[in-house]
Design a protein around this motif. Structure first.
Motif, PDB file in Angstrom:
ATOM      1  N   GLY A   1       0.813  -1.208   0.000  1.00 54.62           N
ATOM      2  CA  GLY A   1       0.000   0.000   0.000  1.00 54.62           C
ATOM      3  C   GLY A   1       0.846   1.257   0.000  1.00 54.62           C
ATOM      4  O   GLY A   1       2.077   1.195   0.019  1.00 54.62           O
ATOM      5  N   PHE A   2       0.170   2.381  -0.043  1.00 55.15           N
ATOM      6  CA  PHE A   2       0.912   3.634  -0.201  1.00 55.15           C
ATOM      7  C   PHE A   2       1.734   3.975   1.033  1.00 55.15           C
ATOM      8  O   PHE A   2       2.758   4.636   0.931  1.00 55.15           O
ATOM      9  CB  PHE A   2      -0.045   4.796  -0.557  1.00 55.15           C
ATOM     10  N   ARG A   3       1.317   3.510   2.211  1.00 58.08           N
ATOM     11  CA  ARG A   3       2.105   3.846   3.400  1.00 58.08           C
ATOM     12  C   ARG A   3       3.449   3.137   3.364  1.00 58.08           C
ATOM     13  O   ARG A   3       4.475   3.696   3.751  1.00 58.08           O
ATOM     14  CB  ARG A   3       1.339   3.485   4.665  1.00 58.08           C
ATOM     15  N   GLU A   4       3.452   1.884   2.885  1.00 51.68           N
ATOM     16  CA  GLU A   4       4.716   1.170   2.766  1.00 51.68           C
ATOM     17  C   GLU A   4       5.549   1.780   1.638  1.00 51.68           C
ATOM     18  O   GLU A   4       6.749   1.954   1.766  1.00 51.68           O
ATOM     19  CB  GLU A   4       4.465  -0.316   2.467  1.00 51.68           C
ATOM     20  N   ARG A   5       4.876   2.070   0.509  1.00 54.82           N
ATOM     21  CA  ARG A   5       5.608   2.559  -0.652  1.00 54.82           C
ATOM     22  C   ARG A   5       6.174   3.953  -0.428  1.00 54.82           C
ATOM     23  O   ARG A   5       7.290   4.252  -0.836  1.00 54.82           O
ATOM     24  CB  ARG A   5       4.674   2.553  -1.873  1.00 54.82           C
ATOM     25  N   PHE A   6       5.379   4.819   0.202  1.00 56.21           N
ATOM     26  CA  PHE A   6       5.797   6.219   0.298  1.00 56.21           C
ATOM     27  C   PHE A   6       6.043   6.679   1.736  1.00 56.21           C
ATOM     28  O   PHE A   6       6.128   7.880   1.995  1.00 56.21           O
ATOM     29  CB  PHE A   6       4.763   7.118  -0.391  1.00 56.21           C
ATOM     30  N   GLY A   7       6.158   5.744   2.682  1.00 52.35           N
ATOM     31  CA  GLY A   7       6.383   6.122   4.081  1.00 52.35           C
ATOM     32  C   GLY A   7       7.627   6.991   4.255  1.00 52.35           C
ATOM     33  O   GLY A   7       7.614   8.021   4.929  1.00 52.35           O
ATOM     34  N   ARG A   8       8.709   6.587   3.615  1.00 51.52           N
ATOM     35  CA  ARG A   8       9.952   7.361   3.693  1.00 51.52           C
ATOM     36  C   ARG A   8       9.761   8.738   3.082  1.00 51.52           C
ATOM     37  O   ARG A   8      10.330   9.722   3.541  1.00 51.52           O
ATOM     38  CB  ARG A   8      11.064   6.649   2.918  1.00 51.52           C
ATOM     39  N   ALA A   9       9.017   8.790   1.986  1.00 51.15           N
ATOM     40  CA  ALA A   9       8.797  10.071   1.310  1.00 51.15           C
ATOM     41  C   ALA A   9       8.060  11.028   2.254  1.00 51.15           C
ATOM     42  O   ALA A   9       8.378  12.220   2.321  1.00 51.15           O
ATOM     43  CB  ALA A   9       8.008   9.869   0.020  1.00 51.15           C
ATOM     44  N   TYR A  10       7.095  10.512   2.997  1.00 50.55           N
ATOM     45  CA  TYR A  10       6.388  11.361   3.965  1.00 50.55           C
ATOM     46  C   TYR A  10       7.356  11.878   5.034  1.00 50.55           C
ATOM     47  O   TYR A  10       7.312  13.052   5.407  1.00 50.55           O
ATOM     48  CB  TYR A  10       5.253  10.584   4.633  1.00 50.55           C
ATOM     49  N   ASP A  11       8.220  11.029   5.522  1.00 47.50           N
ATOM     50  CA  ASP A  11       9.216  11.477   6.516  1.00 47.50           C
ATOM     51  C   ASP A  11      10.047  12.626   5.956  1.00 47.50           C
ATOM     52  O   ASP A  11      10.254  13.642   6.602  1.00 47.50           O
ATOM     53  CB  ASP A  11      10.158  10.326   6.909  1.00 47.50           C
ATOM     54  N   THR A  12      10.539  12.418   4.752  1.00 49.42           N
ATOM     55  CA  THR A  12      11.393  13.436   4.132  1.00 49.42           C
ATOM     56  C   THR A  12      10.610  14.735   3.922  1.00 49.42           C
ATOM     57  O   THR A  12      11.108  15.834   4.191  1.00 49.42           O
ATOM     58  CB  THR A  12      11.915  12.931   2.765  1.00 49.42           C
ATOM     59  N   GLU A  13       9.396  14.587   3.443  1.00 50.73           N
ATOM     60  CA  GLU A  13       8.539  15.756   3.198  1.00 50.73           C
ATOM     61  C   GLU A  13       8.356  16.577   4.473  1.00 50.73           C
ATOM     62  O   GLU A  13       8.562  17.794   4.479  1.00 50.73           O
ATOM     63  CB  GLU A  13       7.171  15.251   2.709  1.00 50.73           C
ATOM     64  N   ILE A  14       7.997  15.905   5.545  1.00 50.58           N
ATOM     65  CA  ILE A  14       7.705  16.628   6.791  1.00 50.58           C
ATOM     66  C   ILE A  14       8.988  17.204   7.398  1.00 50.58           C
ATOM     67  O   ILE A  14       9.015  18.339   7.883  1.00 50.58           O
ATOM     68  CB  ILE A  14       6.973  15.704   7.799  1.00 50.58           C
ATOM     69  N   GLN A  15      10.084  16.429   7.333  1.00 50.51           N
ATOM     70  CA  GLN A  15      11.338  16.962   7.886  1.00 50.51           C
ATOM     71  C   GLN A  15      11.754  18.228   7.135  1.00 50.51           C
ATOM     72  O   GLN A  15      12.146  19.222   7.739  1.00 50.51           O
ATOM     73  CB  GLN A  15      12.451  15.910   7.819  1.00 50.51           C
ATOM     74  N   ARG A  16      11.663  18.169   5.803  1.00 54.65           N
ATOM     75  CA  ARG A  16      12.084  19.349   5.029  1.00 54.65           C
ATOM     76  C   ARG A  16      11.128  20.519   5.244  1.00 54.65           C
ATOM     77  O   ARG A  16      11.543  21.684   5.244  1.00 54.65           O
ATOM     78  CB  ARG A  16      12.207  18.989   3.538  1.00 54.65           C
ATOM     79  N   TRP A  17       9.864  20.239   5.435  1.00 57.40           N
ATOM     80  CA  TRP A  17       8.906  21.312   5.719  1.00 57.40           C
ATOM     81  C   TRP A  17       9.208  21.943   7.086  1.00 57.40           C
ATOM     82  O   TRP A  17       9.260  23.172   7.213  1.00 57.40           O
ATOM     83  CB  TRP A  17       7.475  20.760   5.677  1.00 57.40           C
ATOM     84  N   VAL A  18       9.445  21.094   8.094  1.00 60.34           N
ATOM     85  CA  VAL A  18       9.784  21.604   9.428  1.00 60.34           C
ATOM     86  C   VAL A  18      11.022  22.490   9.353  1.00 60.34           C
ATOM     87  O   VAL A  18      11.059  23.592   9.903  1.00 60.34           O
ATOM     88  CB  VAL A  18       9.997  20.429  10.419  1.00 60.34           C
ATOM     89  N   ASP A  19      12.035  22.020   8.648  1.00 59.39           N
ATOM     90  CA  ASP A  19      13.265  22.799   8.525  1.00 59.39           C
ATOM     91  C   ASP A  19      13.000  24.133   7.828  1.00 59.39           C
ATOM     92  O   ASP A  19      13.544  25.174   8.228  1.00 59.39           O
ATOM     93  CB  ASP A  19      14.331  22.004   7.752  1.00 59.39           C
ATOM     94  N   ALA A  20      12.168  24.124   6.803  1.00 56.33           N
ATOM     95  CA  ALA A  20      11.866  25.373   6.076  1.00 56.33           C
ATOM     96  C   ALA A  20      11.095  26.341   6.954  1.00 56.33           C
ATOM     97  O   ALA A  20      11.380  27.546   6.966  1.00 56.33           O
ATOM     98  CB  ALA A  20      11.066  25.059   4.804  1.00 56.33           C
ATOM     99  N   VAL A  21      10.126  25.821   7.683  1.00 53.97           N
ATOM    100  CA  VAL A  21       9.331  26.701   8.548  1.00 53.97           C
ATOM    101  C   VAL A  21      10.219  27.310   9.639  1.00 53.97           C
ATOM    102  O   VAL A  21      10.165  28.506   9.907  1.00 53.97           O
ATOM    103  CB  VAL A  21       8.145  25.937   9.167  1.00 53.97           C
TER     104      VAL A  21
END
Lengths: 338, 338, 338, 338
Positions: D272-292
Motif C-alpha cells: 500500500g501507499f504507506r509502505e511505498r511512500f512512508g519514507r517520502a512522507y518522513d522526508t517531506e515533513i522533515q524538510r517542511w519543518v526545517d523550512a518553517v
C-alpha cells in the motif's frame, strides 16, 4: 519423405535470411529456386546452394515443377500478383507482411483463397512464434490473469531507413502490435487513433516520431502503443497485458514478469535441464552434424568438446570424489596430452 | 549433399530426445539406425521414422554401411567399448558425458584417437552451446572484464532420481561446472576440495547434500560451486565470473547481468529485430514447412497467421494512417469474413 | 533553537501517521495541538504526547499561541476555511491534498496567499520527496535522456474504500500523476482525456475501472496513465519517461532502470557504504536513542548488537587473520559467555 | 521528556556523519559535546551546533554532567580506555566497530559490563538495521525457507585507502559478514579459512585481493564470502541464504529475490501507499519543518509543492472529470498566475 522444395522470391536482407535459414537450420526443406529483380543477386545465391536455380521471372518460379511451396520476401507492391499466381497453381505460400499494399486487394486475396476452399496463404507475423509471446498467450489462455482488459505496448527502433515517413511508422511498425492484439485478445480491433506528441528533435525532417496509437477492440479492450523509431538506443519491443486478476509484461530484457498473486512479482524458473538447455542441445547437434558433413574436407569431425575435455573432467571428478571421502583438498594430476 | 545418416545408441530419455531433434529440427541429417538394450523400444522408434532400422547389437550399428556417424546416449559403462568401435571404423561420434566411467579408460580413449590423427570424438557438454554461456565466453575473450580471477557457481536441482548418491553429485552435477571452468578460463584445474555442510533434512538418507566444491586452476584462479540437488524448487544453474575490471552473472532468470562500468549494472538490449526475433523466424518457417509437408493429409497448408489476419491488419493500419492525417479516432470496418 | 510546535488538524489514518512521525522520527518539531471532529480521538492522542492538548474547534487550534505551524489532514471540504484562517494568522501550513475541493476556491487561496507576499502554504504531494522520483527528476534535469517527449504511468491499487466512485479515481488517484507530470516536466498540462475501456468485472457496480488518462502538456508532451484501483494484487505506481536520448523507468520493484546508451539497460549501483547504508545508520541511531531514553524504565540501554557480538566478531577475525597467514582452517574458541 | 544529550568522540568522516544525523534527522536527541584529537575540528563543529561544546580530553567528555550517552567514533585503538570510562560512569555508549583491537581486551570489556549487570554497550554493526537485512532476517525467522543451510556473500569495494593491507580485509571487511552470519543464523562461528586466489593485478603491491573466506558455524552451516576491495566498479554487498525450502538473495540492486515456490522467482510488491511512500512522507515533513523553522530568515515557509501546484492539479482533475462524463478531450484553462 523427400524435402519440401521452396522458391524464395526476393532475396534482399529478409529473403536472404530465409534462404540461409532453410538451407542450414530447417529440417525437411530446401531452396530449389531463387528469384530477385536484381538477377545477379539471385544467380550468385543459387550457385552456392546444391540443386538450386535462379529464375528471372517470379511467375516462372511459382509455376516451376521443382517448386512445392513459395516464400514471398519480395517488395509489398509485388505481392498481389504473386499471391494470385500461387493460388492459381495451388502452391502454399508464406508471405512476408504486408499481405498486399492496400485493404481492397487484401480482401480480394482472402476471397480468392476462400473460393478454393483450401488454406494456402500464411502471413509472416513472426511474433506469434516468439517464445515470450507464446508464453504470454498461454498465460492468458490459461486464465491466470482473468479476462484481459488493457494492453500497453512499446515499439522502439534505434533508427530507420531514410525512406521512412510518418505513415510507414503505422504501416510497418504498428502493424505488428495490431497482429499481437488480435493474436493475444482473439478479437478484432474496432477503432484506432494516432496521437502526435511534440516530435523528437532528432527525427528526420517531416517525420512525426514518436506517435501514440490508441486502439479499442470490439469488446471494448484498450490498447496503447508507443511507436518511437529514432531512439538511438536499441530495438525494444515490450508488451504488458493487464487482466482482471493480474498483469504480465514481456520484453523487459528479464524474461516475463508476472504480478498475479497478492503482493508478489516475479517470473518463472525453468523446471529442468531439458527446458533450460533444450536450445543448447539443438545448437550442439546441428554444429556437430555440420562439422561431420564437412569433415572429409577439413579433417576435423567435431565442433565442440574433445575426448581430452572428457578425460580432464573425469580426472577432476575423481579427485572430487576422493575429497568427498577424505574432506581434504586433492590435487589433480593430468597425463601429458597426446 | 545427401543427409548425414546417424546411428543413435541408447534411446532412453536423452537418446529419444536426440532422435526427435535430428528427425524434426536438425538440417542435413537423419536417423538411420537406432539401438537400445530394450529391443522393443528401439523397434517402435525405428518404425516411426522413414528409412530407419533398429539393430540389436550396438557394434553392428556402428559398423553399419548406412551409418555415417554415431550418437552415444547409452549408459556410461557401455561407452568405452562403443567408442573404441567407432574409432576402429573411423566413424565420427558424439558421446554424451561421461566419456567413460573412469580416468584411465578415458585417457586410453584419448590416446587411441590421437594415434589415428583425426578428431572423431566430441563429448556432450552442451552448456558450451547455450546462448548465455556463449555470451559469457565472448565477454571474457573480449577483455571487458579484464583477467578473470574468481568464479561462483550454483547448481541446484529440485530433486534427483532415487539411485543418486553423494559421489554422483560430484560425477554427474559438478562435472558440468568442471567443464564450464575449463571452457571459460581455458586452463586446467589443479586441485579440488569438497566441503560438507550440515545436510538438508529433506535429502535422502545417507546422501550428503548440499556440497560445496572449491576448485583451483593451474594459474591460481578460484572457483566455488554450490551443489544442491534436493531443493524442491527448480533447476537453477548460475555462473558469475569476477574479473579485474568487473563481473558478469548468468542464470538469474533475467539474462546476463554485467557490472563493469563504475557505478552501473545492467544487461544488453537486443540491437535489432533479427537478433530479437531470429529464433521466432526459425520456429515460424519450421512449423510452416511441417504444415505444408503434411498438407495433403490435413488439407491445411499453413500453421500460423492467415490471409484474413493480413487483411485485418491492413484495414487497421489504413484506419491508423487516416487518423494520423485527421487526428481523430477512426473506426475500422471489416468486410464479412468469407 | 526550540522545537517547532505543530497543530495537526484531522487525526484519521493520515493525520495519526503524521502525529507519530513528528513525535518519533522528525528532528526539531513536536505536536502541540491535535484536533478532530471526533473529539475523543483527539483527546486520546493528546494524552499520550508530552505538552500536547486537544482542542474542539480547528480555528482555535490555528489561532493558538502554542502553535507555530499547522498540518491539515482534515477532510478536503474543510480545507478552504482552515487555509484562510492559517493565512489570516500568518501560520505556515502543510496541507494534504486536495488544496480545496474545487477549482475556483483553490484559485482564491492562491490569490490570498499572493496578496500576503509570503509562501505559507505547502501541498502534500509526497511523491516529490520519494527517492526514486527525486532520482528521476535529477536524471531529467541532468540531461542524460535529452528533452523528455513521452511519459507512461501506471497507478494500481489492490482495492479502494466502498465510497469510491468513477470521478474519485480522477480526483484522488490521477491527481498524483498530474503533479508528477508538472514536477518532472516543469510545465502545465494543456488538455486531458479519459478513456473508458470495458470495465473490470470485479469493480463495484457503477464504477468505471480501469480508466486511461491521456494528457498533453503545453509544449505538446504526451502522458498516458493507466488508473486501475481494483486489481486485487498490490499497490503499483510506475513511471517511465521517454526522452530524445533514452528512457528511464521507476516503480518496477527493481530500482530505476535506464536505457540511454546504445544497447545497454541497467540501473545504478550504490557507490559507497554511506549511500548503501545511510538509512540503516539513521535507524540504528534512532533506535539506540529511544532505547537509552527508555533505559531507566527498562534497565536496558541498547537496542542492537551487544559487546558480546563485538567480542565474537573479534575472535572470528583473529582466526581469519591466522588463516590468512597459514592457509589452513582455524578453529574459533570463544570464552564462556558471562 | 527532554532530549538525550550525546557526546560524540571522534569527528572524522564517520563521527561527523553521526553529528549531522543526530542534529538534523534523529528525534529526541542532540549533540552536547564533541571531541577529537584534532582540537580545531571539534571546536568548529561545536560552534555550529546550539548548546554544544568541544572538549579536549575524551574522558572529560564521558564524565561531563551535560552528557547522557556517548557515541564512539574514535580510532579503534582508543576504544578500550573510553569504553571502560563509559562503564565506570554508567554512561550508555554506541561504539563503532571494532569493540577493541584485540580479542582479549574485547572479552575484558564484555566481563566488566556483565559485572555491572546492565546493558550499556551497543556495537555499530549497522547492517542489522538495513531494510533488506531486516527483511531477510524476518523471512528466515518466519520459516518460509526452512532451516538455513548455506550462505553466499559478496563484499566488494571499488577501492580502499592506501593504508589497507591483507589483514585489514579480514578485520574491516569480513567482520561485517561475520556479524551478518551470527545475526541471521543466530549461532556462533566454529571455524574459518581464508583462501588466496591469484591476486588482482590492480591490487596494491603486497595486498592479497581478492580473498575467499570459508566459515563453518557450530551446527555445521557453510558460509562463503568473496572479499574483493579493489574492483574499480562499485560498492556491492550481497547475501544469499539457501535453506531447506528455498533461497533468498539481497543486494542485487533489485530488492530481495526469493525462490521458494516450485518454479517461481520473484520479490515482493509493496502492499500500500504507506509502505511505498512512508519514507517520502518522513522526508517531506522533515524538510517542511526545517523550512518553517528557517522561514523568518528566508521569508519562505515551504520547501515543496505550492498552493499554485494544488490549484493547477485541481484544474486538471476537473477537466478530467468532465472528460470522464463526455468522453472527449477537455482543454485545461489556468488563470494567470498571481
Amino acid at each position: 519423405m523427400s524435402d519440401l522444395r521452396i522458391a524464395v522470391l526476393g532475396v534482399g536482407v529478409m529473403g536472404a535470411d530465409h534462404v540461409a535459414r532453410i538451407t542450414s537450420r530447417i529440417s525437411g526443406a530446401r531452396v530449389s529456386v531463387v528469384n530477385d529483380y536484381v538477377t545477379e543477386k539471385a544467380e550468385q545465391l543459387a550457385a552456392a546452394i546444391p540443386d538450386c536455380r535462379a529464375v528471372a521471372d517470379p511467375l516462372d518460379a511459382i509455376a516451376g515443377d521443382d517448386v512445392d511451396a513459395v516464400l514471398l520476401a519480395s517488395p509489398g507492391a509485388a505481392h498481389e500478383k504473386q499471391l494470385l499466381a500461387c493460388l492459381e497453381h495451388r502452391k502454399p505460400v508464406m508471405c512476408e507482411k504486408p499481405l498486399t499494399t492496400d485493404v481492397s486487394t487484401s480482401l480480394e486475396i482472402v476471397r480468392r483463397e476462400a473460393e478454393l476452399g483450401r488454406s494456402l496463404i500464411q502471413v509472416g507475423f513472426m511474433r506469434r512464434f516468439d517464445d515470450e509471446y507464446m508464453r504470454l498467450k498461454m498465460l492468458l489462455d490459461g486464465g491466470e490473469l482473468g479476462r484481459p482488459l488493457v494492453m500497453h505496448c512499446v515499439h522502439r527502433n534505434p533508427n530507420v531507413p531514410s525512406y521512412f515517413d510518418s505513415s510507414l511508422i503505422v504501416k510497418d511498425s504498428l502493424v505488428h502490435e495490431v497482429d499481437v492484439t488480435r493474436f493475444l485478445f482473439g478479437e478484432e480491433i474496432a477503432a484506432v487513433q494516432i496521437i502526435k506528441p511534440a516530435s523528437n528533435p532528432g527525427a528526420p525532417e517531416g517525420v512525426i516520431d514518436p506517435q501514440i496509437a490508441i486502439m479499442k477492440t470490439v469488446s471494448g479492450k484498450h490498447v496503447d502503443v508507443e511507436l518511437f523509431v529514432t531512439t538511438g538506443v536499441a530495438y525494444e519491443v515490450r508488451t504488458e497485458v493487464v487482466g482482471e486478476h493480474g498483469s504480465a509484461m514481456i520484453g523487459l530484457d528479464v524474461g516475463m514478469i508476472r504480478k498475479s498473486s497478492p503482493g508478489v512479482w516475479g517470473g518463472t524458473i525453468t523446471p529442468g535441464f531439458r527446458e533450460r538447455f533444450g536450445r543448447a542441445y539443438d545448437t550442439e547437434i546441428q554444429r556437430w552434424v555440420d562439422a561431420v558433413r564437412g569433415g572429409a574436407a577439413t579433417g576435423k569431425y567435431i565442433d565442440g568438446p574433445t575426448a581430452w575435455d572428457g578425460y580432464a573432467a573425469a580426472a577432476v571428478c575423481a579427485a572430487g570424489v576422493e575429497s568427498l571421502e577424505t574432506g581434504r583438498p586433492v590435487d589433480v594430476r593430468l597425463a601429458e596430452r597426446p
